[in-house]
Design a protein around this motif. Structure first.
Motif, PDB file in Angstrom:
ATOM      1  N   ASP A   1       0.835  -1.216   0.000  1.00  0.00           N
ATOM      2  CA  ASP A   1       0.000   0.000   0.000  1.00  0.00           C
ATOM      3  C   ASP A   1       0.867   1.263   0.000  1.00  0.00           C
ATOM      4  OD1 ASP A   1       0.990  -0.419   2.509  1.00  0.00           O
ATOM      5  OD2 ASP A   1      -0.875  -0.023   3.571  1.00  0.00           O
ATOM      6  N   GLU A   2       1.635   1.439  -1.071  1.00  0.00           N
ATOM      7  CA  GLU A   2       2.627   2.514  -1.136  1.00  0.00           C
ATOM      8  C   GLU A   2       2.278   3.559  -2.179  1.00  0.00           C
ATOM      9  OE1 GLU A   2       6.157   0.247  -1.819  1.00  0.00           O
ATOM     10  OE2 GLU A   2       6.381  -0.300   0.294  1.00  0.00           O
ATOM     11  N   TRP A   3       0.969   3.839  -2.328  1.00  0.00           N
ATOM     12  CA  TRP A   3       0.563   4.923  -3.225  1.00  0.00           C
ATOM     13  C   TRP A   3       1.008   6.261  -2.652  1.00  0.00           C
ATOM     14  CZ3 TRP A   3      -2.058   9.417  -2.549  1.00  0.00           C
ATOM     15  CH2 TRP A   3      -2.476  10.100  -3.702  1.00  0.00           C
ATOM     16  N   SER A   4       1.388   7.164  -3.520  1.00  0.00           N
ATOM     17  CA  SER A   4       1.676   8.551  -3.161  1.00  0.00           C
ATOM     18  C   SER A   4       1.541   9.389  -4.430  1.00  0.00           C
ATOM     19  CB  SER A   4       3.096   8.688  -2.580  1.00  0.00           C
ATOM     20  OG  SER A   4       4.066   8.521  -3.609  1.00  0.00           O
ATOM     21  N   PRO A   5       1.448  10.712  -4.311  1.00  0.00           N
ATOM     22  CA  PRO A   5       1.414  11.550  -5.520  1.00  0.00           C
ATOM     23  C   PRO A   5       2.638  11.339  -6.403  1.00  0.00           C
ATOM     24  CG  PRO A   5       0.733  12.824  -3.613  1.00  0.00           C
ATOM     25  CD  PRO A   5       1.248  11.517  -3.086  1.00  0.00           C
ATOM     26  N   GLU A   6       3.737  10.906  -5.809  1.00  0.00           N
ATOM     27  CA  GLU A   6       4.948  10.625  -6.583  1.00  0.00           C
ATOM     28  C   GLU A   6       4.908   9.231  -7.205  1.00  0.00           C
ATOM     29  OE1 GLU A   6       5.115  11.787  -3.315  1.00  0.00           O
ATOM     30  OE2 GLU A   6       5.192  13.830  -4.148  1.00  0.00           O
ATOM     31  N   GLN A   7       4.074   8.350  -6.679  1.00  0.00           N
ATOM     32  CA  GLN A   7       3.915   6.998  -7.223  1.00  0.00           C
ATOM     33  C   GLN A   7       2.423   6.757  -7.484  1.00  0.00           C
ATOM     34  OE1 GLN A   7       7.538   4.303  -5.474  1.00  0.00           O
ATOM     35  NE2 GLN A   7       5.677   4.349  -4.271  1.00  0.00           N
ATOM     36  N   PRO A   8       1.872   7.384  -8.528  1.00  0.00           N
ATOM     37  CA  PRO A   8       0.421   7.381  -8.719  1.00  0.00           C
ATOM     38  C   PRO A   8      -0.113   6.229  -9.556  1.00  0.00           C
ATOM     39  CG  PRO A   8       1.426   8.875 -10.288  1.00  0.00           C
ATOM     40  CD  PRO A   8       2.555   8.296  -9.472  1.00  0.00           C
ATOM     41  N   TYR A   9       0.776   5.387 -10.106  1.00  0.00           N
ATOM     42  CA  TYR A   9       0.332   4.306 -10.987  1.00  0.00           C
ATOM     43  C   TYR A   9       0.413   2.961 -10.269  1.00  0.00           C
ATOM     44  CZ  TYR A   9       1.195   7.837 -14.579  1.00  0.00           C
ATOM     45  OH  TYR A   9       1.194   8.993 -15.329  1.00  0.00           O
ATOM     46  N   LEU A  10      -0.660   2.189 -10.372  1.00  0.00           N
ATOM     47  CA  LEU A  10      -0.635   0.825  -9.862  1.00  0.00           C
ATOM     48  C   LEU A  10      -0.403  -0.113 -11.040  1.00  0.00           C
ATOM     49  CD1 LEU A  10      -0.937  -1.453  -7.864  1.00  0.00           C
ATOM     50  CD2 LEU A  10      -3.424  -1.184  -7.983  1.00  0.00           C
TER      51      LEU A  10
ATOM     52  N   PHE B   1       2.923   0.012  -6.760  1.00  0.00           N
ATOM     53  CA  PHE B   1       2.753   1.388  -7.211  1.00  0.00           C
ATOM     54  C   PHE B   1       4.093   1.913  -7.732  1.00  0.00           C
ATOM     55  CE2 PHE B   1      -0.718   0.798  -4.235  1.00  0.00           C
ATOM     56  CZ  PHE B   1      -1.779   1.380  -4.910  1.00  0.00           C
ATOM     57  N   THR B   2       4.012   2.710  -8.785  1.00  0.00           N
ATOM     58  CA  THR B   2       5.230   3.183  -9.417  1.00  0.00           C
ATOM     59  C   THR B   2       5.059   4.615  -9.911  1.00  0.00           C
ATOM     60  OG1 THR B   2       6.769   2.787 -11.257  1.00  0.00           O
ATOM     61  CG2 THR B   2       4.470   2.199 -11.619  1.00  0.00           C
ATOM     62  N   GLU B   3       6.180   5.294 -10.048  1.00  0.00           N
ATOM     63  CA  GLU B   3       6.136   6.660 -10.578  1.00  0.00           C
ATOM     64  C   GLU B   3       6.106   6.677 -12.101  1.00  0.00           C
ATOM     65  OE1 GLU B   3      10.885   7.720 -10.566  1.00  0.00           O
ATOM     66  OE2 GLU B   3       9.727   8.032  -8.730  1.00  0.00           O
ATOM     67  N   GLN B   4       6.463   5.547 -12.717  1.00  0.00           N
ATOM     68  CA  GLN B   4       6.515   5.460 -14.176  1.00  0.00           C
ATOM     69  C   GLN B   4       5.200   4.945 -14.749  1.00  0.00           C
ATOM     70  OE1 GLN B   4       9.113   6.559 -15.908  1.00  0.00           O
ATOM     71  NE2 GLN B   4      10.272   7.019 -14.025  1.00  0.00           N
ATOM     72  N   HIS B   5       4.728   5.583 -15.806  1.00  0.00           N
ATOM     73  CA  HIS B   5       3.537   5.110 -16.503  1.00  0.00           C
ATOM     74  C   HIS B   5       3.841   3.748 -17.128  1.00  0.00           C
ATOM     75  CE1 HIS B   5       0.299   4.735 -19.385  1.00  0.00           C
ATOM     76  NE2 HIS B   5      -0.260   5.850 -18.936  1.00  0.00           N
TER      77      HIS B   5
ATOM     78  N   LEU C   1      -3.774   0.829 -13.008  1.00  0.00           N
ATOM     79  CA  LEU C   1      -4.766   1.776 -12.519  1.00  0.00           C
ATOM     80  C   LEU C   1      -4.051   3.073 -12.158  1.00  0.00           C
ATOM     81  CD1 LEU C   1      -6.949  -0.463 -10.173  1.00  0.00           C
ATOM     82  CD2 LEU C   1      -7.769   0.735 -12.201  1.00  0.00           C
ATOM     83  N   ASP C   2      -4.746   4.186 -12.320  1.00  0.00           N
ATOM     84  CA  ASP C   2      -4.185   5.461 -11.893  1.00  0.00           C
ATOM     85  C   ASP C   2      -5.308   6.343 -11.364  1.00  0.00           C
ATOM     86  OD1 ASP C   2      -5.496   6.110 -14.214  1.00  0.00           O
ATOM     87  OD2 ASP C   2      -3.786   7.017 -15.221  1.00  0.00           O
ATOM     88  N   GLY C   3      -4.967   7.574 -11.024  1.00  0.00           N
ATOM     89  CA  GLY C   3      -5.973   8.505 -10.541  1.00  0.00           C
ATOM     90  C   GLY C   3      -6.651   8.033  -9.264  1.00  0.00           C
TER      91      GLY C   3
END
Length: 245
Positions: free
Chosen positions: A156-165, A172-176, A183-185
């Motif tokens: 559960d490591e979502w953050s604005p810097e890692q917005p992509y699952l 979760f990752t920062e890269q698209h 999933l995003d948003g």
């Protein structure tokens, strides 16, 4: 040899004129199949005992068990927990059937897994007493916490810097991601939120639209298919999506 064990019914198939083949997740032996004789016959007291073997039923069983045998027998059975709503309420029953199918398709080997058994037992009992808002979010809760027992839980490591699952990588990752399985948003943020929920009652605080729930569930089906061989698709998901429309 006879053993006493609790069991959760996963699937039932008619056999012969009056018997059933029952697939159950048992406390002692994990995934097992049993033949139950003569339960579709009406008894002297009226009605048949087949109602005990509806998917999601929780039973106390006395079973014959031979390791390595594909089909054993149930000698005795009774309720271990009697639902008030799950087997009769259309919405809760649809959620329960989704939970049961997801568990069944995730189980591969007939091995005991007590922690998973108690998690499932507790989840179904919590569903039985859940409010409508908790019930609506219960499929997401179960689908996101079940992978803990199979080794592919999403951190559960979502953050604005890692917005992509990234569903292929399960993190979760920062890269698209360079594939369609992500999933995003708001959807990605909700997943992280529910991963932090440990008690189903807290799901009442997660305010979601039906459309967003359906979107996340559709992607979680993909997630399971990516991580469990021969997972396929969930027959109960279209029904659940229709009821929650």
């Amino acid at each position: 040899m006879l053993h006493k064990t609790k069991g959760i019914v996963l699937r039932t198939v008619k056999y012969g004129e009056s018997s059933l083949i029952v697939t159950a997740f048992t406390e002692l032996f994990g995934l097992q199949s049993y033949i139950v004789n003569s339960v579709r016959k009406a008894s002297a007291k009226g009605g048949s005992k087949a109602a005990y073997f509806q998917p999601a039923s929780q039973l106390d069983l006395v079973v014959y068990h031979q390791p390595g045998r594909n089909l054993n027998r149930i000698r005795e059975f009774k309720w271990s927990f009697l639902y008030q709503h799950v087997l009769s309420d259309i919405f809760k029953n649809a959620v329960a059937q989704f939970l049961i199918e997801l568990l069944h398709k995730s189980l591969k080997e007939p091995e005991a897994n007590n922690e998973l058994y108690y998690f499932t037992e507790d989840a179904l009992q919590r569903l039985d007493e859940a409010s409508p808002s908790v019930t609506a979010n219960f499929p997401l809760f179960f689908a996101l916490h079940l992978p803990v027992f199979f080794g592919f839980r999403i951190p559960d490591e979502w953050s604005p810097e890692q917005p992509y699952l990234d569903l292929k990588e399960g993190l979760f990752t920062e890269q698209h991601p360079q594939h369609p399985y992500y999933l995003d948003g708001r959807a990605a943020e909700v997943v992280a939120h529910i991963l932090k929920v440990l008690q189903p009652d807290d799901l009442a605080d997660v305010r979601l639209t039906g459309e967003l729930r359906r979107e996340i569930l559709q992607h979680l089906e993909q997630y399971y298919a990516l991580h469990l061989p021969e997972f396929g698709t969930l027959r109960t998901l279209p029904v659940l999506k229709e009821i929650t429309a």
